[in-house]
Design a protein around this motif. Structure first.
Motif, PDB file in Angstrom:
ATOM      1  N   MET A  88      17.166  41.327 -56.878  1.00  0.00           N
ATOM      2  CA  MET A  88      16.797  40.687 -55.722  1.00  0.00           C
ATOM      3  C   MET A  88      17.555  40.053 -56.086  1.00  0.00           C
ATOM      4  O   MET A  88      18.342  39.496 -57.139  1.00  0.00           O
ATOM      5  N   PRO A  89      18.686  39.470 -54.928  1.00  0.00           N
ATOM      6  CA  PRO A  89      19.321  38.560 -54.302  1.00  0.00           C
ATOM      7  C   PRO A  89      19.200  37.663 -54.550  1.00  0.00           C
ATOM      8  O   PRO A  89      18.072  36.961 -54.400  1.00  0.00           O
ATOM      9  N   LEU A  90      20.344  36.828 -54.730  1.00  0.00           N
ATOM     10  CA  LEU A  90      20.107  34.730 -55.380  1.00  0.00           C
ATOM     11  C   LEU A  90      19.976  34.317 -53.532  1.00  0.00           C
ATOM     12  O   LEU A  90      20.709  34.972 -52.802  1.00  0.00           O
ATOM     13  N   THR A  91      19.037  33.506 -53.641  1.00  0.00           N
ATOM     14  CA  THR A  91      18.725  32.991 -52.356  1.00  0.00           C
ATOM     15  C   THR A  91      19.429  31.748 -51.739  1.00  0.00           C
ATOM     16  O   THR A  91      20.102  31.117 -53.169  1.00  0.00           O
ATOM     17  N   ARG A  92      19.003  31.820 -50.226  1.00  0.00           N
ATOM     18  CA  ARG A  92      20.382  30.637 -50.456  1.00  0.00           C
ATOM     19  C   ARG A  92      20.128  29.365 -51.108  1.00  0.00           C
ATOM     20  O   ARG A  92      20.947  28.261 -51.035  1.00  0.00           O
ATOM     21  N   ASP A  93      18.764  28.641 -51.160  1.00  0.00           N
ATOM     22  CA  ASP A  93      18.852  27.789 -52.243  1.00  0.00           C
ATOM     23  C   ASP A  93      19.165  27.383 -53.012  1.00  0.00           C
ATOM     24  O   ASP A  93      19.911  26.734 -53.707  1.00  0.00           O
ATOM     25  N   PHE A  94      19.593  28.681 -53.965  1.00  0.00           N
ATOM     26  CA  PHE A  94      20.167  28.889 -55.238  1.00  0.00           C
ATOM     27  C   PHE A  94      22.053  27.569 -54.839  1.00  0.00           C
ATOM     28  O   PHE A  94      22.685  27.128 -55.605  1.00  0.00           O
ATOM     29  N   PHE A  95      22.678  28.281 -53.655  1.00  0.00           N
ATOM     30  CA  PHE A  95      23.670  28.067 -53.686  1.00  0.00           C
ATOM     31  C   PHE A  95      23.673  26.786 -52.952  1.00  0.00           C
ATOM     32  O   PHE A  95      25.210  26.046 -53.114  1.00  0.00           O
ATOM     33  N   ASP A  96      23.000  26.326 -52.667  1.00  0.00           N
ATOM     34  CA  ASP A  96      23.083  24.917 -51.665  1.00  0.00           C
ATOM     35  C   ASP A  96      22.816  23.439 -52.325  1.00  0.00           C
ATOM     36  O   ASP A  96      21.733  22.975 -52.588  1.00  0.00           O
ATOM     37  N   GLY A 146      31.364  26.307 -45.852  1.00  0.00           N
ATOM     38  CA  GLY A 146      29.949  26.978 -45.403  1.00  0.00           C
ATOM     39  C   GLY A 146      29.607  28.008 -44.531  1.00  0.00           C
ATOM     40  O   GLY A 146      30.337  27.957 -43.477  1.00  0.00           O
ATOM     41  N   PRO A 147      28.351  28.274 -44.776  1.00  0.00           N
ATOM     42  CA  PRO A 147      27.520  28.172 -45.135  1.00  0.00           C
ATOM     43  C   PRO A 147      27.391  28.737 -46.624  1.00  0.00           C
ATOM     44  O   PRO A 147      28.710  29.164 -46.454  1.00  0.00           O
ATOM     45  N   PRO A 148      26.037  27.669 -47.047  1.00  0.00           N
ATOM     46  CA  PRO A 148      26.454  28.066 -48.399  1.00  0.00           C
ATOM     47  C   PRO A 148      25.957  29.608 -48.531  1.00  0.00           C
ATOM     48  O   PRO A 148      25.583  29.849 -48.398  1.00  0.00           O
ATOM     49  N   GLY A 149      26.303  30.262 -50.361  1.00  0.00           N
ATOM     50  CA  GLY A 149      25.899  31.667 -50.715  1.00  0.00           C
ATOM     51  C   GLY A 149      27.308  32.878 -50.022  1.00  0.00           C
ATOM     52  O   GLY A 149      26.452  33.834 -49.271  1.00  0.00           O
ATOM     53  N   HIS A 150      28.098  32.047 -49.291  1.00  0.00           N
ATOM     54  CA  HIS A 150      29.042  33.215 -48.624  1.00  0.00           C
ATOM     55  C   HIS A 150      30.430  33.186 -49.528  1.00  0.00           C
ATOM     56  O   HIS A 150      30.335  32.580 -50.239  1.00  0.00           O
ATOM     57  N   ASP A 160      28.279  37.160 -46.169  1.00  0.00           N
ATOM     58  CA  ASP A 160      27.258  36.215 -46.551  1.00  0.00           C
ATOM     59  C   ASP A 160      26.495  36.636 -48.213  1.00  0.00           C
ATOM     60  O   ASP A 160      26.335  38.498 -48.205  1.00  0.00           O
ATOM     61  N   LEU A 161      26.039  36.081 -48.760  1.00  0.00           N
ATOM     62  CA  LEU A 161      26.149  36.845 -50.059  1.00  0.00           C
ATOM     63  C   LEU A 161      24.542  37.681 -50.889  1.00  0.00           C
ATOM     64  O   LEU A 161      24.226  37.518 -52.396  1.00  0.00           O
ATOM     65  N   ASP A 206      22.436  46.942 -48.567  1.00  0.00           N
ATOM     66  CA  ASP A 206      23.708  47.858 -48.341  1.00  0.00           C
ATOM     67  C   ASP A 206      24.984  47.035 -48.206  1.00  0.00           C
ATOM     68  O   ASP A 206      25.889  47.651 -47.455  1.00  0.00           O
ATOM     69  N   ALA A 207      24.787  45.688 -47.949  1.00  0.00           N
ATOM     70  CA  ALA A 207      25.928  45.070 -47.475  1.00  0.00           C
ATOM     71  C   ALA A 207      26.675  45.236 -48.900  1.00  0.00           C
ATOM     72  O   ALA A 207      27.462  45.416 -49.947  1.00  0.00           O
ATOM     73  N   PRO A 208      28.222  45.078 -48.472  1.00  0.00           N
ATOM     74  CA  PRO A 208      29.433  45.326 -48.791  1.00  0.00           C
ATOM     75  C   PRO A 208      29.262  44.267 -50.226  1.00  0.00           C
ATOM     76  O   PRO A 208      29.634  44.674 -51.763  1.00  0.00           O
TER      77      PRO A 208
END
Length: 209
Positions: A1-9, A66-70, A144-145, A150-152
């Motif tokens: 599972m991808p890490l969530t936006r909150d993880f990076f914020d 930002g935003p975080p997670g990028h 966006d991470l 299929d995101a790069p």
């Protein structure tokens, strides 16, 4: 599972050690490569003399705000790219430099890009090597991470190490007032971690009288 936006914020010095052991997924045109992060460094924006954002926002460092997670990708020494993960609230610059990792899948693809590597442990041992092995360049700046699929580029849950295996110390090659910040984090005894090097000031060329 991808890490969530909150993880990076969160504060960058909290996110950085939590990235160890996480899986970076790079979907290249030739196929996917996955890497387990083993070494990172935190950079705290306008409060950190070692940060690209210390003197404020520019076209080059805009993704750090930002935003975080990028992703924040920069070009250095006219030769190499480096990959960073943006953290903290939007509008406040901070990022984690991804310094090293273990290639988990897609090793032949990484090795094709790193023909001088003497072993699998050297494929992504250092930030420039990591970026080269994963085919990272400025076109990925701002990616966006947190999307996965299929995101790069994506950062996935992975397998974090036990807390007692996490070490920290000064950042590699950082001089001046930021030299002693203990914001480099790595997994102890991991063979893919790059060697620490203190900052050495460059000597200015002199002209003979």
């Amino acid at each position: 599972m991808p890490l969530t936006r909150d993880f990076f914020d969160r504060p960058v010095v909290d996110v950085a050690p939590d990235l160890l052991g996480r899986t970076l997924l790079r979907n290249t045109p030739d196929g996917p490569i996955t890497l387990r992060l083993t070494e990172v460094e935190a950079y705290d924006g306008e409060t950190d003399p070692g940060s690209h954002a210390y003197r404020g926002r520019t076209a080059r460092n805009a993704a750090m705000f930002g935003p975080p997670g990028h992703a924040y990708v920069y070009f250095i020494y006219g030769m190499w790219f480096s990959l960073n993960v943006v953290c903290g609230p939007e509008g406040k610059a901070s990022a984690v430099l991804l310094r090293a990792g273990e290639i988990l899948t897609g090793t032949p693809l990484a090795a094709d890009r790193r023909p001088k590597a003497r072993s699998a442990n050297e494929l992504a041992k250092g930030p420039a090597r990591l970026a080269t092995a994963l085919d990272i360049d400025r076109t990925l700046d701002g990616t966006d991470l947190c999307t996965g699929g299929d995101a790069p580029l994506s950062l996935l849950d992975g397998d974090p190490p036990a807390p007692e295996r996490v070490r920290n110390g000064p950042r590699t090659g950082v001089g001046g007032d930021g030299a002693d910040h203990p914001w480099r984090y790595w997994i102890a005894d991991d063979p893919t971690v790059s060697p620490y090097r203190r900052h050495v000031p460059r000597r200015r060329a002199t002209t003979a009288p």
